[in-house]
Write a protein that holds these residues in place. Sequence first.
Motif, mmCIF file in Angstrom:
data_model
loop_
_atom_site.group_PDB
_atom_site.id
_atom_site.type_symbol
_atom_site.label_atom_id
_atom_site.label_comp_id
_atom_site.label_asym_id
_atom_site.label_seq_id
_atom_site.Cartn_x
_atom_site.Cartn_y
_atom_site.Cartn_z
ATOM 1 N N ASP A 3 0.812 -1.022 0.120
ATOM 2 C CA ASP A 3 0.085 -0.210 -0.091
ATOM 3 C C ASP A 3 0.875 1.136 -0.009
ATOM 4 O O ASP A 3 1.794 1.373 0.767
ATOM 5 C CB ASP A 3 -0.997 0.015 0.974
ATOM 6 N N HIS A 4 0.590 1.953 -1.024
ATOM 7 C CA HIS A 4 1.678 3.193 -0.969
ATOM 8 C C HIS A 4 0.675 4.310 -0.568
ATOM 9 O O HIS A 4 -0.491 4.363 -0.784
ATOM 10 C CB HIS A 4 1.921 3.565 -2.725
ATOM 11 N N ARG A 5 1.379 5.324 -0.016
ATOM 12 C CA ARG A 5 0.804 6.721 0.418
ATOM 13 C C ARG A 5 1.189 7.800 -0.492
ATOM 14 O O ARG A 5 2.519 7.819 -0.958
ATOM 15 C CB ARG A 5 1.405 7.113 1.749
ATOM 16 N N THR A 21 -5.837 6.186 -6.243
ATOM 17 C CA THR A 21 -6.479 5.397 -5.058
ATOM 18 C C THR A 21 -6.602 4.007 -5.303
ATOM 19 O O THR A 21 -6.217 3.060 -4.435
ATOM 20 C CB THR A 21 -7.919 5.871 -5.131
ATOM 21 N N ILE A 23 -3.826 2.429 -6.289
ATOM 22 C CA ILE A 23 -2.787 1.654 -6.078
ATOM 23 C C ILE A 23 -2.193 2.137 -4.850
ATOM 24 O O ILE A 23 -1.125 1.789 -4.218
ATOM 25 C CB ILE A 23 -1.650 2.343 -7.044
ATOM 26 N N GLY A 24 -2.930 2.788 -3.988
ATOM 27 C CA GLY A 24 -2.497 3.310 -2.576
ATOM 28 C C GLY A 24 -3.469 4.301 -1.759
ATOM 29 O O GLY A 24 -4.494 4.530 -2.469
ATOM 30 N N SER A 25 -2.993 4.658 -0.600
ATOM 31 C CA SER A 25 -3.945 5.582 0.092
ATOM 32 C C SER A 25 -3.679 6.831 -0.427
ATOM 33 O O SER A 25 -2.345 7.154 -0.581
ATOM 34 C CB SER A 25 -3.643 5.427 1.233
ATOM 35 N N THR A 48 5.155 7.718 -0.261
ATOM 36 C CA THR A 48 6.157 6.873 -1.312
ATOM 37 C C THR A 48 6.080 7.634 -2.700
ATOM 38 O O THR A 48 6.703 7.282 -3.609
ATOM 39 C CB THR A 48 5.813 5.565 -1.545
#
Length: 88
Positions: A3-5, A21, A23-25, A48
Amino acid sequence: MADHRIVVTRRPPGGTLDWLTSIGSVWTWGENRPIPNALLATEIAEATGIYCMLTDRIDAELLDLAPDLLAVSQMAVGVDNKIGRAHV
């Protein structure tokens, strides 16, 4: 997949936020003005990825605050945009 931020400094057009969204938060600055540097520094601490505007100052000092950062992307055109370091 990890999970990428992802920090977004201005609401982008079209379906960009939907894709990010997936691919991550995603944390998005909700105002239609530049994000204050102090807030950007706080928000990228565990990010990230950054999706920013050409007018956002992304320099070496800011990049040093984001040890997990993998990518910086600008909503801009042209080839002469400057980032604080050549390699992240």
